[in-house]
Write an enzyme that holds these catalytic residues in place. Structure first.
Site, mmCIF file in Angstrom:
data_model
loop_
_atom_site.group_PDB
_atom_site.id
_atom_site.type_symbol
_atom_site.label_atom_id
_atom_site.label_comp_id
_atom_site.label_asym_id
_atom_site.label_seq_id
_atom_site.Cartn_x
_atom_site.Cartn_y
_atom_site.Cartn_z
ATOM 1 N N TYR A 107 -2.016 -13.251 -3.526
ATOM 2 C CA TYR A 107 -3.285 -13.370 -2.818
ATOM 3 C C TYR A 107 -3.473 -14.794 -2.309
ATOM 4 O O TYR A 107 -3.994 -15.011 -1.216
ATOM 5 C CB TYR A 107 -4.451 -12.962 -3.727
ATOM 6 C CG TYR A 107 -4.551 -11.471 -3.914
ATOM 7 C CD1 TYR A 107 -5.202 -10.668 -2.988
ATOM 8 C CD2 TYR A 107 -3.976 -10.845 -5.015
ATOM 9 C CE1 TYR A 107 -5.288 -9.292 -3.139
ATOM 10 C CE2 TYR A 107 -4.050 -9.474 -5.191
ATOM 11 C CZ TYR A 107 -4.710 -8.709 -4.258
ATOM 12 O OH TYR A 107 -4.782 -7.350 -4.408
ATOM 13 N N ASN A 130 -8.691 -2.161 3.161
ATOM 14 C CA ASN A 130 -7.661 -1.662 4.068
ATOM 15 C C ASN A 130 -7.747 -0.134 4.176
ATOM 16 O O ASN A 130 -7.547 0.567 3.197
ATOM 17 C CB ASN A 130 -6.292 -2.090 3.531
ATOM 18 C CG ASN A 130 -5.132 -1.459 4.263
ATOM 19 O OD1 ASN A 130 -5.272 -0.912 5.342
ATOM 20 N ND2 ASN A 130 -3.964 -1.536 3.647
ATOM 21 N N CYS A 138 -0.789 -3.015 1.527
ATOM 22 C CA CYS A 138 -1.593 -3.851 0.631
ATOM 23 C C CYS A 138 -1.033 -3.851 -0.789
ATOM 24 O O CYS A 138 -1.320 -4.762 -1.566
ATOM 25 C CB CYS A 138 -3.052 -3.428 0.665
ATOM 26 S SG CYS A 138 -3.334 -1.672 0.443
ATOM 27 N N HIS A 139 -0.180 -2.871 -1.120
ATOM 28 C CA HIS A 139 0.455 -2.855 -2.440
ATOM 29 C C HIS A 139 1.436 -4.010 -2.600
ATOM 30 O O HIS A 139 1.825 -4.334 -3.713
ATOM 31 C CB HIS A 139 1.159 -1.512 -2.682
ATOM 32 C CG HIS A 139 2.235 -1.190 -1.697
ATOM 33 N ND1 HIS A 139 1.957 -0.630 -0.465
ATOM 34 C CD2 HIS A 139 3.581 -1.353 -1.743
ATOM 35 C CE1 HIS A 139 3.095 -0.451 0.200
ATOM 36 N NE2 HIS A 139 4.100 -0.898 -0.556
ATOM 37 N N GLU A 165 10.245 0.584 -3.296
ATOM 38 C CA GLU A 165 10.747 -0.400 -2.339
ATOM 39 C C GLU A 165 11.751 -1.370 -2.962
ATOM 40 O O GLU A 165 12.261 -2.251 -2.274
ATOM 41 C CB GLU A 165 9.576 -1.174 -1.731
ATOM 42 C CG GLU A 165 8.670 -0.291 -0.900
ATOM 43 C CD GLU A 165 7.548 -1.056 -0.216
ATOM 44 O OE1 GLU A 165 7.511 -2.307 -0.304
ATOM 45 O OE2 GLU A 165 6.707 -0.400 0.434
#
Length: 182
Positions: A107, A130, A138-139, A165
């Site tokens: 962040y 979002n 946003c993850h 991912e």
């Protein structure tokens, strides 16, 4: 009326995603168990005057791209977006969209990329607002210490997406316990 809006549900490994698209692009992806005003509430406030139609071609393309993503065959999305937010929110979402697949930022780094470390809380709020999770990833925003913090669908969902991912190692198989019958 001018704007046409269609909705659908697509089943994924994280549960049913509620999709909303306009003729301009993807407007919303509602996560299972997401916090906030809910899918219907968001649509009422953001697309109050939209004409609801049963289908738009973009629903099929979005559904296909999501299936490919969850199947490990897609790293980038090609569908257009129809984002609605404040100028600050839009700037935050653009920065988040630029985070590559398989990478994360904190962040604090997000605030730095926006040009002001002091806007960290405002950036976190915009991240939480979002409307197009997964496509605007946003993850991929985590705590400065590497911890998984703040995700509208829950931290278990954030962890699943980061494992998908390759950011986090794949979860070890859970031991199978024998069934015991009394």
């Amino acid at each position: 009326m001018g704007v046409k809006l269609a909705t659908a549900v697509v089943e994924t490994p994280i549960g049913a995603l509620r999709l909303a698209v306009s003729e301009a692009g993807v407007a919303r992806i509602g996560l299972p168990r997401s916090s906030g005003p809910g899918f219907a509430g968001w649509l009422r406030s953001s697309f109050a005057d939209a004409e609801r139609v049963p289908w738009l071609p973009l629903l099929d393309k979005l559904s296909q791209e999501l299936i490919e993503y969850f199947g490990g065959r897609r790293r980038e999305f090609e569908v257009p977006l129809d984002l609605r937010g404040t100028e600050f929110q839009l700037s935050v979402w653009r920065e988040i969209a630029a985070i590559p697949y398989g990478e994360t930022i904190s962040y604090l780094e997000l605030a730095r990329r926006l040009g002001d470390e002091k806007c960290i809380r405002a950036a976190a709020r915009a991240n939480g607002a979002n409307p197009i999770s997964i496509l605007i990833p946003c993850h991929r925003v985590i705590g400065s210490d590497g911890s998984l913090v703040g995700y509208g669908g829950g931290l278990d969902m954030k962890e699943f997406l980061l494992r998908l991912e390759g950011v986090l190692p794949k979860a070890p198989p859970q031991p199978r316990l024998p069934l015991v019958w009394d």
